[in-house]
Design a protein around this motif. Structure first.
Motif, short mmCIF file in Angstrom:
data_model
loop_
_atom_site.label_atom_id
_atom_site.label_comp_id
_atom_site.label_asym_id
_atom_site.label_seq_id
_atom_site.Cartn_x
_atom_site.Cartn_y
_atom_site.Cartn_z
N ARG A 184 36.87 74.06 62.90
CA ARG A 184 37.28 72.89 62.13
C ARG A 184 36.27 72.77 60.98
O ARG A 184 35.08 72.59 61.23
N ARG A 185 36.74 72.85 59.77
CA ARG A 185 35.83 72.92 58.62
C ARG A 185 35.71 71.59 57.90
O ARG A 185 36.63 70.77 57.88
N GLY A 186 34.56 71.39 57.31
CA GLY A 186 34.31 70.22 56.49
C GLY A 186 33.25 70.58 55.46
O GLY A 186 32.91 71.74 55.27
N PHE A 187 32.74 69.57 54.79
CA PHE A 187 31.64 69.82 53.86
C PHE A 187 30.89 68.52 53.62
O PHE A 187 31.40 67.42 53.85
N LEU A 188 29.65 68.66 53.20
CA LEU A 188 28.88 67.53 52.71
C LEU A 188 28.27 67.96 51.38
O LEU A 188 28.18 69.14 51.08
N THR A 189 27.88 66.99 50.60
CA THR A 189 27.34 67.29 49.27
C THR A 189 25.85 66.99 49.25
O THR A 189 25.41 65.92 49.68
N ARG A 190 25.08 67.94 48.75
CA ARG A 190 23.63 67.76 48.59
C ARG A 190 23.23 68.27 47.22
O ARG A 190 23.44 69.42 46.89
N GLY A 191 22.66 67.37 46.42
CA GLY A 191 22.19 67.77 45.10
C GLY A 191 23.29 68.33 44.21
O GLY A 191 23.03 69.21 43.40
N GLY A 192 24.51 67.86 44.39
CA GLY A 192 25.62 68.34 43.59
C GLY A 192 26.28 69.59 44.14
O GLY A 192 27.29 70.05 43.59
N ASP A 193 25.74 70.17 45.21
CA ASP A 193 26.31 71.37 45.81
C ASP A 193 27.01 71.03 47.12
O ASP A 193 26.56 70.18 47.89
N GLU A 194 28.13 71.71 47.37
CA GLU A 194 28.84 71.52 48.62
C GLU A 194 28.26 72.41 49.71
O GLU A 194 28.01 73.59 49.49
N VAL A 195 28.02 71.82 50.87
CA VAL A 195 27.52 72.54 52.04
C VAL A 195 28.64 72.62 53.06
O VAL A 195 29.16 71.59 53.50
N ALA A 196 29.04 73.85 53.40
CA ALA A 196 30.13 74.05 54.35
C ALA A 196 29.67 73.74 55.77
O ALA A 196 28.59 74.16 56.19
N THR A 197 30.49 73.00 56.51
CA THR A 197 30.18 72.66 57.91
C THR A 197 31.31 73.15 58.81
O THR A 197 32.45 73.32 58.38
N TYR A 198 30.97 73.35 60.07
CA TYR A 198 31.91 73.92 61.03
C TYR A 198 31.74 73.23 62.38
O TYR A 198 30.64 72.81 62.74
N ALA A 199 32.85 73.15 63.13
CA ALA A 199 32.78 72.62 64.50
C ALA A 199 33.80 73.36 65.36
O ALA A 199 34.88 73.73 64.90
N TRP A 200 33.42 73.56 66.62
CA TRP A 200 34.28 74.24 67.59
C TRP A 200 34.21 73.48 68.92
O TRP A 200 33.19 72.89 69.25
N GLY A 201 35.28 73.55 69.68
CA GLY A 201 35.29 72.96 71.01
C GLY A 201 35.88 71.57 71.04
O GLY A 201 36.31 71.02 70.01
N ASP A 202 35.91 70.99 72.22
CA ASP A 202 36.46 69.65 72.45
C ASP A 202 35.72 68.64 71.59
O ASP A 202 34.49 68.49 71.71
N PRO A 203 36.42 67.90 70.71
CA PRO A 203 35.75 66.92 69.85
C PRO A 203 34.98 65.85 70.60
O PRO A 203 34.09 65.21 70.04
N ASP A 204 35.33 65.62 71.87
CA ASP A 204 34.65 64.59 72.65
C ASP A 204 33.52 65.15 73.51
O ASP A 204 32.83 64.39 74.21
N ALA A 205 33.30 66.46 73.48
CA ALA A 205 32.26 67.07 74.30
C ALA A 205 30.89 66.89 73.66
O ALA A 205 30.77 66.69 72.44
N PRO A 206 29.81 66.93 74.45
CA PRO A 206 28.46 66.88 73.88
C PRO A 206 28.27 68.03 72.89
O PRO A 206 28.77 69.14 73.10
N ALA A 207 27.54 67.77 71.81
CA ALA A 207 27.43 68.74 70.72
C ALA A 207 26.10 69.48 70.71
O ALA A 207 25.05 68.90 70.98
N VAL A 208 26.19 70.75 70.38
CA VAL A 208 25.01 71.60 70.17
C VAL A 208 24.99 71.99 68.69
O VAL A 208 26.00 72.45 68.15
#
Length: 285
Positions: free
Chosen positions: A52-76
């Motif tokens: 599941r992809r997303g992004f955040l912006t830092r200093g005008g640049d987009e940083v790609a983010t990723y997530a896998w697994g049950d959205p309600d599970a504890p995150a690593v």
């Protein structure tokens, strides 16, 4: 880092003696150069495409983010190394989600699918903090590799909520990366301090990079709290980051810390080794 050609070492040695200002300026430029972003390896592509992809912006640049697994599970949280990307954790993502956890990762600036031209440990800590703010609770653990291990360790030490940390082929202190680079390119050691000043000047537009800011990135003189259970994994034949770095980290964290030494895996293959993955999942669960 790859072995520097003799001609390059000779050039830096000569410039260091005859034109030290030019030598340190060129060294600083090379030190901060990330190079072409790594592509997704064929073996990691299925996991990469399932994210599941997303992004955040830092200093005008987009940083790609990723997530896998049950959205309600504890995150690593997974933090990749230099000239790498989040998908390099493909085998680990499969192991973590198979254990009922959720995996969260990002491509660091100038890496993978993220924008930007420079990666700093300070930038990684900020990104980790912002991903943490988006979480409903503390991390079930933080797993990191190489350069990413230093930023991840400092982030947890400085308040990111996680009671378990895994460092794979870890760097104990930022000064090690500078020392290694100066020696590898053949820059005279007398210019070591000027080299630091030179690369800090190249980042003068980043308000976080002030003189001495990197002193914060030392897990030997400023170790993690005793409550954080740490697992260090390192191959004894690592040609990029010597095993002694993790041995130093073990010594600096005598409470609840463990070092697992592998053989024949080097700096990168260790990420996909079945026994290593088992050690990591056992530590997190």
């Amino acid at each position: 880092m790859p072995q520097t050609p003799a001609a390059v070492r000779g050039t830096f040695g000569l410039l260091g003696r005859t034109a030290p200002g030019l030598a340190t300026a060129l060294a600083a430029r090379a030190f901060l150069h990330v190079g072409r972003p790594a592509s997704v390896r064929v073996a990691d592509r299925p996991v990469h495409e399932e994210a599941r992809r997303g992004f955040l912006t830092r200093g005008g640049d987009e940083v790609a983010t990723y997530a896998w697994g049950d959205p309600d599970a504890p995150a690593v949280l997974l933090v990749h190394g230099w000239q790498s990307r989040a998908s390099a954790f493909g085998s680990l993502v499969t192991a973590v989600t198979g254990a009922g956890l959720r995996a969260v990762a990002y491509d660091a600036p100038a890496h993978g699918d993220s924008g930007g031209h420079v990666r700093t440990a300070l930038g990684d800590v900020e990104i980790i903090s912002r991903l943490t703010d988006a979480e409903p609770g503390p991390w079930a653990g933080v797993v990191s590799h190489s350069f990413g291990s230093l930023a991840a360790g400092v982030a947890v030490r400085d308040g990111v909520p996680a009671d378990r940390l895994v460092g794979i082929a870890s760097i104990a202190a930022f000064r090690f990366t500078e020392d290694l680079f100066v020696r590898e390119i053949g820059l005279p050691w007398a210019l070591r301090a000027r080299f630091t000043q030179a690369w800090e000047r190249r980042l003068r537009d980043d308000p976080e990079v002030t003189p001495g800011a990197t002193d914060r990135f030392d897990l030997l003189t400023r170790p993690l709290p005793e409550r954080v259970r740490t697992l260090w994994l390192h191959d004894d034949g690592d040609q990029l980051v010597p095993h002694s770095q993790s041995a130093l980290l073990l010594g600096a964290h005598p409470h609840g810390s463990r070092l697992v030494t592998t053989t024949g895996l080097g700096h990168s293959k260790i990420l996909g080794d079945a026994a290593v993955l088992t050690h990591v999942v056992d530590h997190l669960t």
